[in-house]
Design a protein around this motif. Sequence first.
Motif, PDB file in Angstrom:
ATOM      1  N   LEU A 171      -0.772  11.017  -1.204  1.00  0.00           N
ATOM      2  CA  LEU A 171      -0.131  11.447   0.035  1.00  0.00           C
ATOM      3  C   LEU A 171       1.334  11.837  -0.122  1.00  0.00           C
ATOM      4  CD1 LEU A 171      -1.550   9.053   2.778  1.00  0.00           C
ATOM      5  CD2 LEU A 171      -2.390  11.283   2.027  1.00  0.00           C
ATOM      6  N   ASP A 172       1.947  11.494  -1.242  1.00  0.00           N
ATOM      7  CA  ASP A 172       3.335  11.902  -1.442  1.00  0.00           C
ATOM      8  C   ASP A 172       3.480  12.471  -2.852  1.00  0.00           C
ATOM      9  OD1 ASP A 172       5.378   9.486  -2.924  1.00  0.00           O
ATOM     10  OD2 ASP A 172       3.219   9.301  -2.770  1.00  0.00           O
ATOM     11  N   PRO A 173       4.439  13.335  -3.074  1.00  0.00           N
ATOM     12  CA  PRO A 173       4.547  14.021  -4.364  1.00  0.00           C
ATOM     13  C   PRO A 173       4.821  13.100  -5.547  1.00  0.00           C
ATOM     14  CG  PRO A 173       6.261  14.785  -2.835  1.00  0.00           C
ATOM     15  CD  PRO A 173       5.434  13.786  -2.108  1.00  0.00           C
ATOM     16  N   ASP A 174       5.437  11.938  -5.310  1.00  0.00           N
ATOM     17  CA  ASP A 174       5.790  11.039  -6.408  1.00  0.00           C
ATOM     18  C   ASP A 174       4.705  10.022  -6.738  1.00  0.00           C
ATOM     19  OD1 ASP A 174       8.301  12.272  -6.680  1.00  0.00           O
ATOM     20  OD2 ASP A 174       9.114  11.036  -5.058  1.00  0.00           O
TER      21      ASP A 174
ATOM     22  N   TYR B 220      -1.318   6.370  -1.799  1.00  0.00           N
ATOM     23  CA  TYR B 220      -2.647   6.955  -1.952  1.00  0.00           C
ATOM     24  C   TYR B 220      -3.530   6.459  -0.823  1.00  0.00           C
ATOM     25  CZ  TYR B 220      -1.421   8.302  -6.719  1.00  0.00           C
ATOM     26  OH  TYR B 220      -0.829   8.868  -7.815  1.00  0.00           O
ATOM     27  N   MET B 221      -4.415   7.315  -0.343  1.00  0.00           N
ATOM     28  CA  MET B 221      -5.287   6.975   0.784  1.00  0.00           C
ATOM     29  C   MET B 221      -6.746   7.240   0.432  1.00  0.00           C
ATOM     30  SD  MET B 221      -5.367   8.712   4.600  1.00  0.00           S
ATOM     31  CE  MET B 221      -5.761  10.367   4.002  1.00  0.00           C
ATOM     32  N   GLN B 222      -7.584   6.243   0.707  1.00  0.00           N
ATOM     33  CA  GLN B 222      -9.035   6.402   0.627  1.00  0.00           C
ATOM     34  C   GLN B 222      -9.556   6.358   2.055  1.00  0.00           C
ATOM     35  OE1 GLN B 222     -11.414   3.069  -0.788  1.00  0.00           O
ATOM     36  NE2 GLN B 222     -12.615   4.489  -2.041  1.00  0.00           N
TER      37      GLN B 222
ATOM     38  N   ILE C 273       2.719   3.508   6.911  1.00  0.00           N
ATOM     39  CA  ILE C 273       1.574   3.039   7.701  1.00  0.00           C
ATOM     40  C   ILE C 273       1.096   4.135   8.650  1.00  0.00           C
ATOM     41  CG2 ILE C 273       0.889   1.377   9.488  1.00  0.00           C
ATOM     42  CD1 ILE C 273       1.011   0.164   6.703  1.00  0.00           C
ATOM     43  N   GLN C 274       1.982   5.055   8.993  1.00  0.00           N
ATOM     44  CA  GLN C 274       1.640   6.138   9.911  1.00  0.00           C
ATOM     45  C   GLN C 274       1.057   7.361   9.202  1.00  0.00           C
ATOM     46  OE1 GLN C 274       4.711   7.041  12.768  1.00  0.00           O
ATOM     47  NE2 GLN C 274       5.560   4.977  12.628  1.00  0.00           N
ATOM     48  N   MET C 275       1.233   7.463   7.903  1.00  0.00           N
ATOM     49  CA  MET C 275       0.840   8.671   7.171  1.00  0.00           C
ATOM     50  C   MET C 275      -0.608   9.108   7.380  1.00  0.00           C
ATOM     51  SD  MET C 275       2.854   8.247   3.569  1.00  0.00           S
ATOM     52  CE  MET C 275       3.431   9.845   3.052  1.00  0.00           C
ATOM     53  N   PRO C 276      -1.586   8.201   7.376  1.00  0.00           N
ATOM     54  CA  PRO C 276      -2.971   8.648   7.566  1.00  0.00           C
ATOM     55  C   PRO C 276      -3.193   9.421   8.861  1.00  0.00           C
ATOM     56  CG  PRO C 276      -2.963   6.442   6.682  1.00  0.00           C
ATOM     57  CD  PRO C 276      -1.538   6.770   7.042  1.00  0.00           C
ATOM     58  N   LEU C 277      -2.413   9.096   9.899  1.00  0.00           N
ATOM     59  CA  LEU C 277      -2.610   9.751  11.193  1.00  0.00           C
ATOM     60  C   LEU C 277      -2.085  11.185  11.226  1.00  0.00           C
ATOM     61  CD1 LEU C 277      -1.930   6.756  13.582  1.00  0.00           C
ATOM     62  CD2 LEU C 277      -4.113   7.635  12.721  1.00  0.00           C
ATOM     63  N   ASN C 278      -1.454  11.624  10.150  1.00  0.00           N
ATOM     64  CA  ASN C 278      -1.095  13.044  10.028  1.00  0.00           C
ATOM     65  C   ASN C 278      -2.308  13.883   9.653  1.00  0.00           C
ATOM     66  OD1 ASN C 278       1.725  12.864  10.566  1.00  0.00           O
ATOM     67  ND2 ASN C 278       1.987  11.952   8.544  1.00  0.00           N
ATOM     68  N   TYR C 279      -3.386  13.227   9.209  1.00  0.00           N
ATOM     69  CA  TYR C 279      -4.578  13.924   8.731  1.00  0.00           C
ATOM     70  C   TYR C 279      -5.858  13.518   9.448  1.00  0.00           C
ATOM     71  CZ  TYR C 279      -1.354  14.351   4.802  1.00  0.00           C
ATOM     72  OH  TYR C 279      -0.251  14.593   4.023  1.00  0.00           O
TER      73      TYR C 279
ATOM     74  N   GLY D 215      -8.056  11.165  12.721  1.00  0.00           N
ATOM     75  CA  GLY D 215      -8.030  10.740  14.117  1.00  0.00           C
ATOM     76  C   GLY D 215      -7.578   9.304  14.256  1.00  0.00           C
ATOM     77  N   ILE D 216      -7.135   8.948  15.442  1.00  0.00           N
ATOM     78  CA  ILE D 216      -6.633   7.588  15.682  1.00  0.00           C
ATOM     79  C   ILE D 216      -7.706   6.544  15.399  1.00  0.00           C
ATOM     80  CG2 ILE D 216      -5.718   5.997  17.422  1.00  0.00           C
ATOM     81  CD1 ILE D 216      -4.469   8.439  18.792  1.00  0.00           C
ATOM     82  N   ASP D 217      -8.959   6.887  15.566  1.00  0.00           N
ATOM     83  CA  ASP D 217     -10.051   5.949  15.347  1.00  0.00           C
ATOM     84  C   ASP D 217     -10.497   5.869  13.892  1.00  0.00           C
ATOM     85  OD1 ASP D 217     -10.765   8.603  15.760  1.00  0.00           O
ATOM     86  OD2 ASP D 217     -12.737   8.105  16.561  1.00  0.00           O
ATOM     87  N   CYS D 218      -9.597   6.155  12.952  1.00  0.00           N
ATOM     88  CA  CYS D 218      -9.956   6.164  11.538  1.00  0.00           C
ATOM     89  C   CYS D 218      -9.820   4.774  10.914  1.00  0.00           C
ATOM     90  CB  CYS D 218      -9.084   7.157  10.771  1.00  0.00           C
ATOM     91  SG  CYS D 218      -7.349   6.697  10.648  1.00  0.00           S
ATOM     92  N   GLU D 219     -10.338   4.664   9.691  1.00  0.00           N
ATOM     93  CA  GLU D 219     -10.235   3.455   8.884  1.00  0.00           C
ATOM     94  C   GLU D 219      -9.967   3.905   7.457  1.00  0.00           C
ATOM     95  OE1 GLU D 219     -12.936  -0.478   7.738  1.00  0.00           O
ATOM     96  OE2 GLU D 219     -13.723   1.039   9.099  1.00  0.00           O
ATOM     97  N   VAL D 220      -8.955   3.311   6.825  1.00  0.00           N
ATOM     98  CA  VAL D 220      -8.556   3.738   5.485  1.00  0.00           C
ATOM     99  C   VAL D 220      -8.168   2.545   4.622  1.00  0.00           C
ATOM    100  CG1 VAL D 220      -7.670   5.972   6.312  1.00  0.00           C
ATOM    101  CG2 VAL D 220      -6.099   4.044   6.055  1.00  0.00           C
ATOM    102  N   ASN D 221      -8.182   2.786   3.317  1.00  0.00           N
ATOM    103  CA  ASN D 221      -7.506   1.929   2.353  1.00  0.00           C
ATOM    104  C   ASN D 221      -6.276   2.702   1.928  1.00  0.00           C
ATOM    105  OD1 ASN D 221      -9.305  -0.251   2.279  1.00  0.00           O
ATOM    106  ND2 ASN D 221     -10.626   0.786   0.804  1.00  0.00           N
ATOM    107  N   LEU D 222      -5.138   2.035   1.892  1.00  0.00           N
ATOM    108  CA  LEU D 222      -3.881   2.696   1.582  1.00  0.00           C
ATOM    109  C   LEU D 222      -3.175   1.931   0.474  1.00  0.00           C
ATOM    110  CD1 LEU D 222      -2.438   5.152   2.973  1.00  0.00           C
ATOM    111  CD2 LEU D 222      -1.106   3.477   4.238  1.00  0.00           C
ATOM    112  N   ILE D 223      -2.940   2.590  -0.650  1.00  0.00           N
ATOM    113  CA  ILE D 223      -2.154   2.007  -1.741  1.00  0.00           C
ATOM    114  C   ILE D 223      -0.699   2.339  -1.466  1.00  0.00           C
ATOM    115  CG2 ILE D 223      -1.690   2.023  -4.228  1.00  0.00           C
ATOM    116  CD1 ILE D 223      -4.473   0.957  -3.506  1.00  0.00           C
ATOM    117  N   VAL D 224       0.150   1.305  -1.439  1.00  0.00           N
ATOM    118  CA  VAL D 224       1.559   1.486  -1.096  1.00  0.00           C
ATOM    119  C   VAL D 224       2.422   0.797  -2.149  1.00  0.00           C
ATOM    120  CG1 VAL D 224       3.338   1.104   0.635  1.00  0.00           C
ATOM    121  CG2 VAL D 224       0.972   1.487   1.353  1.00  0.00           C
ATOM    122  N   LYS D 225       3.166   1.594  -2.910  1.00  0.00           N
ATOM    123  CA  LYS D 225       4.115   1.006  -3.854  1.00  0.00           C
ATOM    124  C   LYS D 225       5.314   0.466  -3.073  1.00  0.00           C
ATOM    125  CE  LYS D 225       2.753   3.595  -7.924  1.00  0.00           C
ATOM    126  NZ  LYS D 225       3.197   4.546  -8.952  1.00  0.00           N
TER     127      LYS D 225
END
Length: 192
Positions: A68-71, A75-77, A148-154, A156-166
């Motif tokens: 999700l970011d250039p560096d 990462y989002m699943q 934490i907000q990044m997934p909602l750029n892609y 719907g609000i009713d989504c479910e994700v795994n998010l790797i955050v350094k």
Amino acid sequence: MNTKKILFVLGIMVAAMSFVSCDKNRSYAELLSDERQACNAFLCNFRLEEVPADSVFEVGADAPFYKLDPDGNVYMQVLRAGDFKNNKARTSQTIYFRYTRYNINDWYTKDKFWSPAGGNADDMSTATTSFQFNDFTRQGSAEWGLVIQMPLNYLGIDCEVNLIVKSQYGRTDEISYVVPFMYHLRYFPSKV
């Protein structure tokens, strides 16, 4: 990203880099190296892909992690995509979320043992967590940060994700600890 957000993130990073961890007297640079190794070891178990140009994501437990970011700090699943067309987050809209987070450093150093490191997903008596979408003037949004907000750029609000955050993209009060987390997140719109 606007200038204020960039300056805020840079300020936090500079402050965090000025600290030396008490963890075995390891330097901040050494902790960042450990974090990178742990994240790479975890992510090597999955396909990694760029965000699709058409925003059509693979969905499910076997879906890839999308960068999700250039560096490569986030990462989002996608486990459930939600309805982006009809249920898209609006600026300043209150979004509630339930989460469980997992310490990736612990997973890496403890023979791939995986235990929750906090969250409110399994205990409905715990306080709800929320933010105002793309409105960082409010405490709830600033506390959890942009990531934490990044997934909602892609999705719907009713989504479910795994998010790797350094760590440098994590909670502002935890940056200096240099701990990467995987968040399992479910989002819900406010009823108002």
